[in-house]
Design a protein around this motif. Structure first.
Motif, short mmCIF file in Angstrom:
data_model
loop_
_atom_site.label_atom_id
_atom_site.label_comp_id
_atom_site.label_asym_id
_atom_site.label_seq_id
_atom_site.Cartn_x
_atom_site.Cartn_y
_atom_site.Cartn_z
N ALA A 217 15.77 34.45 56.20
CA ALA A 217 16.55 34.23 54.97
C ALA A 217 18.00 34.66 55.16
O ALA A 217 18.93 33.95 54.75
N PHE A 218 18.20 35.81 55.80
CA PHE A 218 19.56 36.28 56.06
C PHE A 218 20.29 35.30 56.99
O PHE A 218 21.47 34.99 56.78
N THR A 219 19.58 34.80 57.99
CA THR A 219 20.19 33.84 58.92
C THR A 219 20.57 32.55 58.20
O THR A 219 21.68 32.03 58.38
N GLY A 220 19.66 32.02 57.39
CA GLY A 220 19.94 30.77 56.69
C GLY A 220 21.09 30.88 55.72
O GLY A 220 21.98 30.02 55.69
N VAL A 221 21.12 31.95 54.91
CA VAL A 221 22.19 32.12 53.93
C VAL A 221 23.52 32.37 54.63
O VAL A 221 24.56 31.83 54.22
N SER A 222 23.52 33.19 55.69
CA SER A 222 24.76 33.48 56.42
C SER A 222 25.34 32.22 57.04
O SER A 222 26.56 31.97 56.96
N CYS A 251 20.34 24.60 57.04
CA CYS A 251 20.24 25.91 56.40
C CYS A 251 19.08 25.97 55.41
O CYS A 251 18.36 26.98 55.33
N TYR A 252 18.87 24.90 54.65
CA TYR A 252 17.75 24.89 53.71
C TYR A 252 16.41 24.89 54.44
O TYR A 252 15.44 25.49 53.97
N ARG A 253 16.35 24.23 55.58
CA ARG A 253 15.10 24.22 56.35
C ARG A 253 14.82 25.59 56.94
O ARG A 253 13.65 25.99 57.05
N ILE A 254 15.86 26.32 57.32
CA ILE A 254 15.65 27.70 57.78
C ILE A 254 15.14 28.55 56.63
O ILE A 254 14.22 29.37 56.80
N CYS A 255 15.70 28.37 55.44
CA CYS A 255 15.25 29.13 54.26
C CYS A 255 13.81 28.76 53.89
O CYS A 255 13.05 29.62 53.42
N VAL A 256 13.44 27.50 54.08
CA VAL A 256 12.05 27.09 53.83
C VAL A 256 11.11 27.82 54.77
O VAL A 256 10.03 28.28 54.38
N ARG A 257 11.53 27.95 56.03
CA ARG A 257 10.70 28.68 56.99
C ARG A 257 10.66 30.17 56.69
O ARG A 257 9.72 30.86 57.10
N ALA A 258 11.67 30.66 55.98
CA ALA A 258 11.65 32.06 55.57
C ALA A 258 10.56 32.34 54.55
O ALA A 258 10.18 33.49 54.36
#
Length: 490
Positions: A217-222, A251-258
């Motif tokens: 989540a931190f990676t995606g938002v950053s 970024c949204y796909r990274i947050c989905v994986r979070a």
């Protein structure tokens, strides 16, 4: 022996991290000998930590970040979901068997209504009451009768016993146990093996999954804040739009994986197109991430401060989102004008709106606000249905704050949902905004297997409006007046 020979001057590497100068008497400093003795172990610890961090980052990059960039999946989450289902089935059977051995009755939530009702009108029900309590000819009855009171009394008691509105604002109770203490009431039938399994699940969720998800989540938002700010420096044009879409999707796909979200998209040929409005049922703030990981949208919302404000300001630099000041939100004409200006530009992304205006527990769809249906744009309905067996996505904002809610999401097993893209719908001739909104709502409810309710989601925090109370009175008076008119004509 000379004092200069007894002093040792040099540089020693302390803890494998930095060097310090020292000048001490070796023969009179046993502490230094201990430090020199344990120094290799400190070096080994630092090496192991470095290797662990390298392996962690490599796995993160290879299995999560890179697949998110290209929109591919290795099927690990699907296998994880199937494994969890088998464990849940075994746990539920074990609980039922334990309760049977102890002659205990298991709690079973009501998945359907408590009271069985047939779809009949007010007039038909009152006529039935009059028919059962009187031998008179119904056609001759045109005035108020005392027996009519029983209809309203019965409906009042039914509403208290089986409130179809209030229960939509609390989490849905599960029939099976998913090893989360917040999801089922049959915990006192847990055996020793189930207890061990629960502790193991607790360790996995909070010791492994939660740190990984927070990192993602931190990676995606950053990345979202940094990259959209960079793209905002480019001139408006095709290149900027393409880069903005790629960055938002990544970024949204990274947050989905979070969230370990496992999403199944249906009927992708009906995905919203530029110049339209995407409307969907609303269960959680993560609805935005669920939809935006499969396509780019222009967001609509109020300007916030803090971290959310930083994200909003960076996003609007790369994409024409629609943010309103607090004083502008209540100005419906201004909101409608800005939305109308956006949809008229076919080069801009479709607007994403949740017309319910509040989160519902994903068992029903409540009244849609008419504002987004009064613009005249093409509407693309989307139905979202979550599977509560892996984690409850519903946000009860009156009970949990945003931080507590996100912690519950990231400490759940997974977020599993299905998304259906419905064919585009337009306002028909002679149809007003309210009728159009109800037609779209009914289509979403049917597709998602949800209950279609006419009640306003604002009842979550407000009292019932007088107009709802007066509606039943009008129906009853209309029935009486209509009967008298029919009698005068005859």
């Amino acid at each position: 022996m000379k004092s200069g020979e007894n002093a040792l001057r040099g540089r020693v590497k302390m803890s494998g991290c930095f060097w310090i100068d020292f000048s001490v008497n070796v023969w009179r400093s046993p502490v230094l000998w201990m430090e020199l003795f344990f120094n290799p172990f400190d070096n080994l610890l630092c090496i192991l930590l470095g290797i662990s961090f390298t392996v962690w980052f490599t796995l993160l990059l290879v299995f999560i970040i890179v697949p998110a960039i290209f929109g591919v999946s290795f099927g690990i989450r699907r296998l994880y979901m199937k494994t969890l289902l088998k464990i849940f089935e075994w746990a539920t059977l074990r609980i039922e068997r334990g309760a049977k051995e102890k002659n205990h009755h298991l709690y079973k939530p009501y998945s359907n209504a408590i009271i069985a009702r047939e779809p009949t009108s007010l007039e038909e029900e009152i006529k039935e009451i009059r028919r059962s309590g009187s031998n008179k000819d119904l056609d001759s009855v045109s005035e108020f009768e005392m027996s009519d009171i029983f209809y309203f009394a019965r409906r009042g008691v039914e509403s208290i016993m089986d409130d179809e509105v209030t229960k939509r604002f609390s989490a849905e109770e599960l029939e099976s146990w998913n090893l989360l203490t917040r999801s089922n009431n049959n915990f006192h039938y847990i055996s020793l093996r189930l207890t061990v399994l629960w502790w193991l699940g607790l360790l996995i969720r909070y010791g492994i999954l939660l740190p990984l998800r927070v990192t993602l989540a931190f990676t995606g938002v950053s990345l979202l804040v940094f990259l959209t700010s960079l793209i905002g420096l480019l001139q408006n044009g095709r290149m900027k739009n393409v880069l903005s879409e790629k960055v938002h999707l990544m970024c949204y796909r990274i947050c989905v994986r979070a969230l370990t979200a496992i999403i199944t998209y249906h009927d992708s040929e009906n995905k919203p197109k530029n110049g339209g409005i995407c409307v969907a049922n609303h269960t959680s703030p993560i609805d935005v991430i669920i939809l935006a990981s499969d396509g780019c949208y222009a967001m609509v919302g109020q300007i916030h401060g803090g971290l959310m404000g930083v994200i909003q300001r960076s996003m609007v630099k790369a994409c024409p989102h629609i943010w309103f000041e607090r004083s502008e939100v209540k100005d419906r004409h201004l909101v409608a004008k800005r939305l109308s200006n956006h949809v008229q530009d076919k080069s801009k992304l479709p607007i994403l709106i949740f017309p319910e205006g509040t989160c519902i527990n994903n068992t029903s769809v409540m009244m849609f606000k008419k504002g987004s249906f009064d613009i005249g744009a093409t509407v693309y309905p989307v139905a979202i249905k979550y599977d509560p067996r892996f984690g409850d996505a519903f946000w009860n904002s009156s009970k949990f704050g945003m931080v507590s809610y996100l912690l519950r999401m990231m400490s759940s097993w997974a977020i599993v949902c299905s998304v259906w893209y419905l064919p585009p719908m337009s306002r028909e001739e002679g149809e007003d905004a309210v009728q159009f909104a109800n037609r779209v709502k009914s289509a979403i409810a049917r597709k998602g297997g949800l209950v279609d309710l006419l009640w306003d989601g604002g009842l979550k925090r407000e009292k019932v409006k007088d107009t709802f109370k007066e509606e039943q009175q009008k129906l009853y008076s209309k029935m009486l007046v209509g009967t008298q008119e029919d009698r005068s004509r005859s």
